[in-house]
Design a protein around this motif. Structure first.
Motif, short mmCIF file in Angstrom:
data_model
loop_
_atom_site.label_atom_id
_atom_site.label_comp_id
_atom_site.label_asym_id
_atom_site.label_seq_id
_atom_site.Cartn_x
_atom_site.Cartn_y
_atom_site.Cartn_z
N GLY A 122 12.37 31.33 -41.37
CA GLY A 122 12.79 32.72 -41.43
C GLY A 122 14.19 32.89 -40.86
N ALA A 181 16.73 31.33 -43.23
CA ALA A 181 16.90 32.16 -44.42
C ALA A 181 17.72 33.39 -44.06
N GLY A 182 17.34 34.03 -42.94
CA GLY A 182 18.06 35.22 -42.52
C GLY A 182 19.53 34.92 -42.30
N LEU A 193 21.37 32.51 -43.58
CA LEU A 193 22.05 32.25 -44.84
C LEU A 193 22.38 33.57 -45.54
N ILE A 194 21.37 34.46 -45.57
CA ILE A 194 21.57 35.73 -46.26
C ILE A 194 22.68 36.53 -45.58
N LEU A 239 18.36 42.47 -46.18
CA LEU A 239 17.14 41.69 -45.92
C LEU A 239 15.92 42.27 -46.62
N ILE A 289 13.62 39.85 -48.93
CA ILE A 289 12.88 38.84 -48.19
C ILE A 289 11.80 39.47 -47.33
N LEU A 312 9.65 32.01 -49.13
CA LEU A 312 10.76 32.37 -48.25
C LEU A 312 12.06 31.74 -48.77
N THR A 372 15.26 33.70 -50.40
CA THR A 372 16.62 33.55 -49.86
C THR A 372 17.62 33.30 -50.99
N THR A 383 18.19 36.37 -53.06
CA THR A 383 19.08 37.34 -52.41
C THR A 383 20.53 36.90 -52.54
N VAL A 384 20.77 35.62 -52.36
CA VAL A 384 22.12 35.10 -52.49
C VAL A 384 22.62 35.34 -53.91
N MET A 431 23.40 39.07 -54.53
CA MET A 431 24.65 39.57 -53.93
C MET A 431 25.86 38.97 -54.64
#
Lengths: 214, 444, 192, 218, 311
Positions: free
Chosen positions: A24, A27-28, A30-31, C70, C73, D76, D80, D83-84, D87
Motif C-alpha cells: 500500500g 503504491a501510494g 508511486l501514485i 488516491l 486505489i 493493489l 496503481t 492510476t498512473v 493521470m
C-alpha cells in the motif's frame, strides 16, 4: 493446486499485514510521485479549457474573474476558512473600459439521453445572451448532437433575448427571443433552452443583488 | 336454457357419428379362428390353465387371474386350442396368445355358469363373482372392475359416476347400448351400487345424444338416487377426471384416483356388460364394437367375440374401400393405429375406425410457432408447447418436473396443433422413458 | 423529487448500466442462464451497490477530499473488503440469505458495475441521497437486464440455434436487441 | 502445467487465445470505448501498459507475496498502474481522456489483467511473464482495433477520423451507440465462428441435440 | 401464413393509394431484403411459408414513404438475419424481426426515418429520394417534410381531428395512417383464428384507460384516448405486430399481461418519453419479457395445489 496448498507452510499474520501495508505504501508513493509530475499539466489544461469556454461565450472579454456563490450571494473571494472547492461559481467578464460585459454561467440538466452540461454568456444589462457552448453531452450522434455541432443552431444564442422560447425550425421569425429548434432533435433543442432558462432563473436575482449592492 | 355442465379447455373435433349412430347393434357370425391374448387387461397378465390340443367351450376359463390386479380370460368360442404363440397385440407389441380353431356354429350353444341371483350375495361375494366373470373396464384402459370396486378402507366412495359421454369421434357403440337397452344399464347400475353399498349414481351423457338421455330418464329406478345429466359436447368429456370435474365440480388431485374424491367412474359399456353377465350367466366373452369410418364399406355396430381378427371384423362389414389411410383401434383421438390385419380384438376394443385419405389428420410437420393453441386445448392445463420442445431435446426430467405424469395422452394438443406436431406421441415416448428409468433407478 | 426520480430511472432504463454503459457484463454473459440465479445475482448486486454508494460518498466527503488521486486505489480496496465484511455479516445474521446470495458475493468484487457506480457517482458529484437513488436504479437496471437475458436464454436453449451462433454470438445479438429496445426510453422525464 | 515455448507464450494471446474474441474477457472496454479507432487504440495502449507493468511487477515479487493475500496485492498493483495511466493520459492527451471517461479507471476490474496475473505471471519467470503480457496485450489491442474500425467505418464512414466514403455517406449512427457495440462484437464472433466452421471438417448434422446419447447410456 | 399476407393486402393497397409509387417501391425493397437474406443464409432451410414476406411487408409498412430503398432493403436483411435466423429460424425468435429491423433503421438513420412527406404534386411523383445511391444520404427538399399527428401534438401541442385519423389522410409511415382498414384486416384474422384477439383487445383497453385517466386529470396536457388509439402505429402494431404468435405469450392470461404491458409502455413513452411514438419500442420490450411472462403465467395444472375447495 490443492496438493500445493496443503504443503504450503502457514504464513504468520504479521507477514500478511506487513506485505499489504508495504504494498500500500509503495503504491501510494508511486501514485503521489506521478500525481506530482502530471498535476500541473492537467490543471493547466483544465484552466485553459475553462478560459476558452468563458472567452467564447463572453465574446472575448479583456479579462474575467471568478465569482463564488456563497450563502445566496456572489462574492469575489472566499472568506477565510471556507473551502472554495465545493462552491458553485460563475464568471464575470470585463471589457476594455473595465465595465462588466456579461456573466458566464455553467449549468447541467438531463437532455435526451443523459446530462447535458453547457456554459453561456449573459449580458445582465441588456437581458440578452452573448453566446452558448455545450461542454458535455451524450445526445444522439448526427441528430441530438447538433446542439453542439450545428453552427446555425449555436449562433442563434448570440444576442438572443431572455427568456428563450423554442419554435419549430424553419419558421423564420425575427423575434430575438425565439430559437429555431433542430428538426428531428426537438427534445435536445428544448433541453438546451430549458437549461438556460432555469439557470437564468437561479442566477439573475444573484446578479441583480450584486449590481444593486455596488 | 341452463348452460350444460362441462370442464375447462378441451377441443371440439367433428364427431362423425352419423354413419352408425342410428344403426342397431347386430351380431357377427363366428369367425374360423380367434386369437385370445393373455394380456387382455391392465395389470398382471392372466396365467394359462389349458394347453394346446384341449377343447374348450364358450365361457370356459382358459387363463386364471394372477394376483389381485388381474382378471381371468375365458374362451370366447367353442373350439380347439391350436397353439400358444407370440401374436401381434393391438398395442403394437407381440405377446403370448392362444389360437383357437372355432367349431361349427351349432356347437356354440352357451352354458350358463354364474349365479344370476346377485341380490342374495354379499358385497364381497358379488365382487368375487364380478372378478370371476373376467369383467374389466370396457372404455379402453381395461382396468379390472373388481379392483375398482374394492377401494382401501380409508377411501369412502359415495357416488357412482356412469360415463355415457362417448366423446371420441366416430364411436357409437355406447350410444346404441343406451338407446337399445336402457333397462340393462339401470340394472347394471343397481348391481354396482349393491356391490359398493351406496345409493347414489349420476349418469353423464354428451348432449349430442338426446335419445339416449331420454331413454335413460324414462327408465330411472324409483328406489335409488340415480340422475341423468346432459353434458356439453367437448373432447375429452369422457375422461374420468374431466367427467368428475363436470358432474361433481371438483378436481382429482394430481397423481390421485377418482376414489380420492369419493367417486367411482364406470363406462356405460361396462355397466351394460355387468347386467348382461348377470342375466345370461356367461362371463365377458363378447362385446359391441363400432366399425366405422370412411374407409369401411358398411359401417356397423357389431357384437364381436373377443379375439376376432381385424380382418374378419372388417369382412363382416363389407371390407375396406380403396382409399384407406389408417386403421385405428379405439377412437381417432387416443386410439392405437394398427399395421397388421391379423391383430385380434381384445376386451378393451370398443371401436375400429378406418380412416380414409380425406379423414386422416396425418399432415406434414411444421416448426412450432408458439401459437398457444395447445395450451388452450389441454384439459389438465399443461404447457404442451414447452413440453414438446423439451421432449425434442430429450430432457425428460424437466418434463417430469412440469407435471408430465399428469398427462393422460388425450391427444387434444396434437389435434389443436396447426403445425401437426405429434405432441401426444412425444409425451407417450417421454412417459415410457421416465417409467423405464424409474424402474432402473429402483433396481439399482 | 423529480430529479431523484430521474436519476433512478436514468440508471435503470434510459442509461441502463448493462445495456448502455456495458457495466456488469461478466454476470450478464456468464451467470444469466437461469432466471432464479439471475434474480439472486440481481438482489445481491442491489444490496452491494447500495452499500458501496454510501461508502463511496463517505470516502469522498471525509477522506479523499484532500487526495483525490488516491480515489481509485482506495475505492477498490474498500469495495473488496466491504464485500468480505458483508459476506461475513450476512453469514452471521441470516444463514438463509447467505445460502441464497452467498456464492454471488465474491463474484461481485470484480464486477465492474460496483466500481463503475462509485466512479460515476463521484464524477457527477452526487450527494448521499442522489447516490442512493442512483445505486438503487443501477441495481434494478442490472437485475432487469439479467432477468430478461436469463429468461430469453432459457427459452432459446430449446431452439434449434445454428451451430455458429450458439453461446456467445447469440447472447451478444440478444443483448444488442435489448439495447435497441431500451432506446425507446430515451428522453424519459426530461422532455418537458 | 505443460511446458510452453517462448514463441507460444508470445503468440498465444494474440490470436488462438485472444482475450476478447475467444475468451470473452474484458468485454466492458471492448464494447464501451470502441466507437472510434482513436478511442480503441488509446484504451488498448493503456490496458497494454497496465498489463505489462503489473505482470512484470507480480512475476518479480512473486516470492515475496504470501499466497493468502495475493489477490489483494495484485489488485493493489493493478490499481496503481491504472492510476498512473489515468493521470498520464489526462496530462498528455486530455481530449481522448475525456472521451474514455470513467472507463480508464475501470481497467482495474478488467478480468483479463487479474486473470493473467493469477494464471501466469505469479508462476513464471519475469521474461516469460512479460512475453505473455505482451502477447495478450497485443491481442487485446487487435480486438479493440477490429471493433473500433468496424464501428467507426460504418458509424461515421471514416477511419481514424479520415473520411473514406465522401461527404454524402449516410452514417449508421447506431454503430457508435451501445446497441451497435453488441451487434458489432456479435457479428465479429459469428464471422469468426463461421470461418472456423468452414475450415473444420464438416461435422455430422444432428437431429437430436448432443448429450442425448449420454443420457440414454447413463 | 399466406392468409396473413392476404389480410395485409388492403393495408398495402391503402398505403399505395395514399403515398403513390413510393410506397410500392419501399415495400418491394423491404420484402426483397428479408427474403434474399433468408434464402442466402438459411439456403435450403428457408421455408416457403411466406413468413419472410410477412416480415418484409410489416417492416415496409412501418417505414416512411420517402426513405431510400437501400435502407428498406438493409432493414429487411437485418431483421431477418439478427431477428430470426440467428435464433434458428421460424418459431424460434424472441423479437419480432420486422420491428427489430425497424428499430435498427431508426437508430442507424434517425433523420431519414423521421422525415415524413407532407403532400405531393401528383399521385405519380415520388415522396422523397427513394433512389438515393446505396450507403449515400438522401437529398430531401425541405418543402417535402411534414409531420405526424403525434409529432404535431408532442412538439407543437396541435391535435388532429378524428376523421382524418380514421380515414388516414395524415402524415406518417406507410401502414400507420388508415386505422379502419387495419381493424378490418385484424377482425378477419381473428375470425380465422390466426391472431389472438386478447392481445389487441388488451392493448386498446390499457391505452384507452391510461390515456383516459390522464386526459381527465389534465385535458390540456394529455391527449384523449381516441386520439391515442388512432394516431401513430398503434393500430398496425396492436393488430399485426404484437400478435405475432412466435413473439407473444402462449397462454391466454399471458396475452392479457403482454397486451396491457404494451399499452402502458406506449402511453408512458408517448407522454413522458423523448419520442413522439413508442409502439415499436413497447412491443420489442414486451417481446423481451415474453419468456418471463410465459414462466409466470403458467396455469395451475389440473389437480395440483388444490385449495380448500377440493373434496
Amino acid at each position: 493446486m490443492n496438493g500445493a496448498l496443503s504443503v504450503r507452510p502457514e504464513v504468520p499474520a504479521w507477514r500478511l499485514i506487513t506485505t499489504m501495508a508495504l504494498a500500500g505504501v509503495l503504491a501510494g508513493a508511486l501514485i503521489v510521485i506521478v500525481h506530482q509530475s502530471t498535476q500541473p499539466t492537467i490543471l493547466r489544461y483544465k484552466a485553459e479549457m475553462l478560459r476558452r469556454a468563458v472567452n467564447q461565450v463572453l465574446k472575448q472579454p479583456e479579462r474575467y474573474e471568478t465569482l463564488y456563490i456563497y450563502r445566496g450571494a456572489l462574492i469575489a473571494s472566499v472568506p477565510e476558512g471556507v473551502q472554495s472547492k465545493g462552491l458553485d461559481r460563475l464568471y464575470v467578464g470585463y471589457g476594455a473600459d473595465d465595465q462588466a460585459v456579461g456573466f458566464a454561467i455553467a449549468a447541467a440538466e438531463p437532455g435526451f439521453q443523459d446530462i447535458v452540461r453547457l456554459i453561456f454568456g449573459y449580458d445582465a444589462m441588456a437581458g440578452r445572451l452573448l453566446g452558448m457552448k455545450v461542454l458535455e453531452s451524450k445526445e444522439t450522434p448526427g441528430l441530438g448532437d447538433k446542439i453542439e455541432k450545428d453552427a446555425v443552431f449555436v449562433s442563434q444564442f448570440d444576442g438572443a433575448a431572455t427568456p428563450l422560447v423554442g419554435v419549430k425550425g424553419g419558421r423564420g421569425s425575427d423575434d430575438p427571443g425565439e430559437i429555431d429548434m433542430i428538426t428531428g432533435a426537438t427534445i435536445s433543442s428544448r433541453a438546451v433552452i430549458r437549461i438556460i432558462n432555469n439557470a437564468l432563473e437561479r442566477s439573475v436575482p444573484l446578479i441583480a443583488a450584486r449590481e444593486a449592492s455596488r | 336454457m341452463r348452460s350444460l355442465l362441462s370442464f375447462r379447455h378441451g377441443v371440439h373435433p367433428p364427431d362423425h357419428k352419423q354413419a352408425t349412430e342410428h344403426i342397431p347393434v347386430r351380431r357377427m357370425s363366428f369367425p374360423d379362428e380367434v386369437i385370445l391374448h393373455l394380456r387382455q387387461h391392465t395389470g398382471k397378465p392372466a396365467r394359462l390353465c389349458v394347453k394346446p390340443g384341449d377343447r374348450v367351450e364358450r365361457g370356459d376359463v382358459v387363463a386364471q387371474a394372477d394376483g389381485f390386479v388381474s382378471s381371468p380370460v375365458h374362451a370366447t368360442t367353442t373350439g380347439t386350442i391350436v397353439a400358444l404363440e407370440l401374436w401381434p397385440h393391438p398395442d403394437g407389441s407381440r405377446s403370448q396368445a392362444l389360437r383357437i380353431a372355432v367349431e361349427r356354429h351349432s356347437a356354440q350353444v352357451p352354458r350358463p355358469r354364474l349365479v344370476p341371483e346377485w341380490r342374495t350375495l354379499s358385497a364381497k361375494e358379488l365382487i368375487a363373482a364380478i372378478r370371476d366373470a373376467g369383467l374389466v373396464g370396457l372404455g379402453g384402459a381395461a382396468f379390472p372392475t373388481h379392483v375398482k370396486l374394492s377401494p382401501p378402507e380409508d377411501k369412502k366412495i359415495d357416488t357412482l359416476l356412469i360415463n355415457g359421454c362417448e366423446c371420441e369421434p366416430y364411436l357409437t357403440a355406447d350410444h346404441r347400448a343406451m338407446v337399445e337397452h336402457p333397462e340393462k344399464v339401470q340394472h347394471g347400475i343397481r348391481i354396482l351400487l349393491h356391490a359398493l353399498g351406496i345409493e347414489r349414481a349420476m349418469i353423464g351423457i354428451e348432449s349430442n345424444k338426446p335419445d339416449a338421455v331420454e331413454a335413460l330418464r324414462a327408465t330411472l329406478p324409483d328406489d335409488l338416487d340415480v340422475t341423468v345429466h346432459p353434458l356439453r359436447v367437448k373432447y375429452p368429456q369422457g375422461a374420468e377426471k374431466m367427467l368428475i370435474r363436470a358432474l361433481i365440480g371438483c378436481e382429482v388431485p394430481s397423481g390421485g384416483l377418482p376414489m380420492d374424491v369419493g367417486v367411482l367412474v364406470q363406462n356405460i359399456a361396462s355397466v351394460e356388460m355387468i347386467a348382461t353377465v348377470f342375466e345370461s350367466g356367461l362371463p365377458l366373452i363378447e362385446r359391441t364394437v363400432s366399425v366405422t369410418g370412411g374407409g369401411v364399406r358398411r359401417p356397423a355396430n357389431l357384437t364381436v367375440p373377443i379375439g376376432t381378427k381385424l380382418r374378419d371384423v372388417l369382412d363382416a362389414c363389407g371390407g375396406l374401400t380403396e382409399d384407406v389411410e389408417e386403421i385405428v383401434f379405439g377412437g381417432p383421438m387416443m386410439g392405437m393405429a394398427q399395421a397388421d390385419l391379423n391383430v385380434p380384438t381384445v376386451k378393451g376394443t370398443g371401436g375400429i375406425v378406418v380412416l380414409s385419405k380425406g379423414e386422416s389428420r396425418q399432415g406434414e410437420t411444421h416448426p412450432c410457432i408458439r401459437c398457444g393453441h395447445c395450451l388452450d386445448a389441454c384439459p389438465i392445463f399443461l404447457n404442451p408447447q414447452n413440453l414438446g420442445a423439451l421432449a425434442l431435446a430429450r430432457r425428460w426430467d424437466e418434463m417430469e418436473a412440469q407435471n408430465l405424469m399428469d398427462c393422460m395422452l388425450c391427444g387434444c394438443c396434437s389435434y389443436a396443433c396447426p403445425s401437426s406436431i405429434p405432441l401426444s406421441q412425444l409425451f407417450a415416448l417421454a412417459k415410457t422413458s421416465l417409467r423405464k428409468s424409474s424402474i432402473k433407478g429402483k433396481a439399482a | 423529487m423529480q430529479e431523484l426520480f430521474w436519476i433512478l430511472l436514468s440508471a435503470m432504463v434510459v442509461n441502463n448500466f448493462t445495456l448502455s454503459l456495458f457495466l456488469g457484463l461478466c454476470p450478464f454473459m456468464g451467470v444469466s442462464s437461469r432466471v432464479e440465479t439471475a434474480l439472486r445475482m440481481g438482489a445481491a448486486n442491489i444490496f452491494v451497490l447500495t452499500i458501496t454508494s454510501i461508502c463511496a460518498w463517505f470516502l469522498n466527503t471525509f477522506v479523499l477530499a484532500e487526495a483525490p488521486y488516491l480515489r481509485l486505489i482506495s475505492f477498490i480496496v474498500v469495495i473488496a473488503s466491504l464485500v468480505q465484511i458483508v459476506e461475513m455479516v450476512i453469514k452471521k445474521l441470516s444463514p438463509t440469505l447467505f445460502r441464497q446470495l452467498g456464492i454471488f458475493l465474491p463474484l461481485i468484487t470484480t464486477n465492474c458495475a460496483i466500481l463503475g457506480l462509485a466512479i460515476f457517482q463521484t464524477n457527477r458529484g452526487y450527494g448521499l441521497l442522489e447516490g442512493l437513488f442512483f445505486a438503487i436504479g443501477a441495481g434494478l437496471g442490472l437485475t432487469l437486464a439479467l432477468v430478461l437475458m436469463a429468461s430469453i436464454r432459457e427459452n432459446s436453449e430449446l431452439a434449434s440455434v445454428p451451430e455458429v451462433a450458439k453461446g456467445t454470438g447469440l447472447t451478444l445479438i440478444i443483448a444488442g436487441s435489448l439495447s435497441l429496445a431500451f432506446m425507446g426510453f430515451a428522453g424519459l422525464l426530461s422532455a418537458a | 502445467m505443460r511446458e510452453t515455448t517462448r514463441q507460444e507464450d508470445l503468440l498465444r494471446g494474440i490470436w488462438r487465445e485472444n482475450p476478447v474474441l475467444i475468451q470473452l474477457l474484458g468485454l466492458c472496454p471492448a464494447l464501451a470505448v470502441t466507437n472510434s479507432v482513436e478511442n480503441a487504440l488509446a484504451m488498448g495502449l493503456a490496458t497494454f501498459f497496465v498489463l505489462c507493468g503489473s505482470s512484470l511487477l507480480v512475476s518479480t515479487l512473486k516470492k515475496l507475496i504470501p499466497h493468502e493475500v495475493r489477490i489483494s496485492t495484485y489488485i493493489l498493483i493493478i490499481a496503481t498502474f491504472v492510476t498512473v495511466a489515468d493521470m498520464t493520459l489526462e496530462a498528455v492527451v486530455p481530449e481522448i481522456h475525456k472521451a474514455l471517461g470513467a472507463f480508464i479507471a475501470l481497467i482495474v476490474v478488467n478480468c483479463m489483467i487479474l486473470g493473467r496475473q493469477e494464471a501466469f505471471a505469479s508462476k513464471r519467470p519475469v521474461g516469460r511473464a512479460l512475453l505473455d503480457a505482451v502477447g495478450t496485450g497485443v491481442g487485446f489491442i487487435i480486438a479493440l482495433l477490429l471493433m473500433g474500425s468496424l464501428r467507426e467505418l460504418l458509424g461515421n464512414g471514416s477511419l481514424l477520423g479520415i473520411s473514406l466514403f465522401g461527404p454524402s455517406y449516410e452514417p449508421w449512427v447506431v454503430m457508435i451507440l451501445p446497441p451497435g457495440g453488441f451487434f458489432a462484437l456479435g457479428a465479429l464472433i459469428l464471422a469468426l465462428g463461421w470461418i472456423q466452421q468452414r475450415r473444420a471438417p464438416r461435422s455430422q448434422p444432428q437431429e437430436w441435440p448432443e448429450g442425448v446419447a449420454d443420457r440414454e447410456a447413463a | 401464413m399466406w392468409s396473413v399476407v392476404a389480410s395485409l393486402a388492403p393495408v398495402v393497397g391503402a398505403s399505395i393509394w395514399f403515398f403513390g409509387p413510393s410506397a410500392l417501391l419501399v415495400l418491394i425493397a423491404s420484402c426483397a431484403g428479408a427474403i434474399c437474406t433468408e434464402r442466402g443464409i438459411a439456403g435450403t432451410r428457408a421455408l416457403r411459408d411466406g413468413s419472410g414476406t410477412i416480415t418484409g411487408l410489416l417492416l415496409g409498412l412501418t417505414l416512411p414513404p420517402g426513405i431510400p430503398l437501400w435502407m428498406a432493403f438493409l432493414g429487411g436483411a437485418f431483421g431477418m438475419a439478427f431477428g430470426k435466423l440467428v435464433f434458428g429460424g421460424l418459431g424460434q425468435n424472441v423479437f419480432n424481426p420486422a420491428l427489430l429491423g425497424r428499430a435498427f433503421l431508426q437508430a442507424a438513420f434517425p433523420v431519414a426515418l423521421t422525415t415524413w412527406p407532407a403532400s405531393a404534386s401528383s399521385w405519380w411523383s415520388l415522396r422523397g429520394d427513394n433512389f438515393a445511391l446505396p450507403l449515400m444520404s438522401p437529398q430531401v427538399p425541405d418543402a417535402l417534410t411534414g409531420a405526424t399527428p403525434l409529432g404535431l401534438f408532442k412538439f407543437e401541442g396541435q391535435g388532429t381531428d378524428l376523421g382524418s385519423l380514421l380515414v388516414g389522410s395524415t402524415g406518417g409511415s406507410l401502414g400507420e395512417t388508415c386505422g379502419l382498414i387495419i381493424l378490418l384486416g385484424g377482425a378477419y384474422l381473428a375470425l380465422r383464428g390466426h391472431l389472438n384477439w386478447r392481445i389487441p383487445a388488451s392493448i386498446f383497453a390499457s391505452v384507452a384507460l391510461l390515456a383516459g385517466l390522464l386526459h381527465l386529470i389534465d385535458a390540456e396536457q394529455y391527449p384523449g384516448p381516441v386520439f391515442m388509439l388512432f394516431s401513430g402505429g398503434l393500430m398496425l402494431g396492436a393488430v399485426y405486430m404484437a400478435t405475432d404468435m412466435v413473439t407473444s405469450p402462449v397462454s391466454g392470461l399471458g396475452c392479457w399481461v403482454f397486451g396491457a404491458g404494451i399499452g402502458a409502455l406506449v402511453v408512458i413513452i408517448r407522454i413522458w418519453g423523448g419520442l413522439p411514438e413508442g409502439v415499436m419500442y413497447s412491443i420489442l420490450l414486451m417481446n423481451a419479457l415474453v419468456p418471463f411472462i410465459n414462466r409466470v403465467t403458467q396455469p395451475r395444472v389440473f389437480g395440483t395445489n388444490l385449495g380448500s375447495s377440493a373434496s
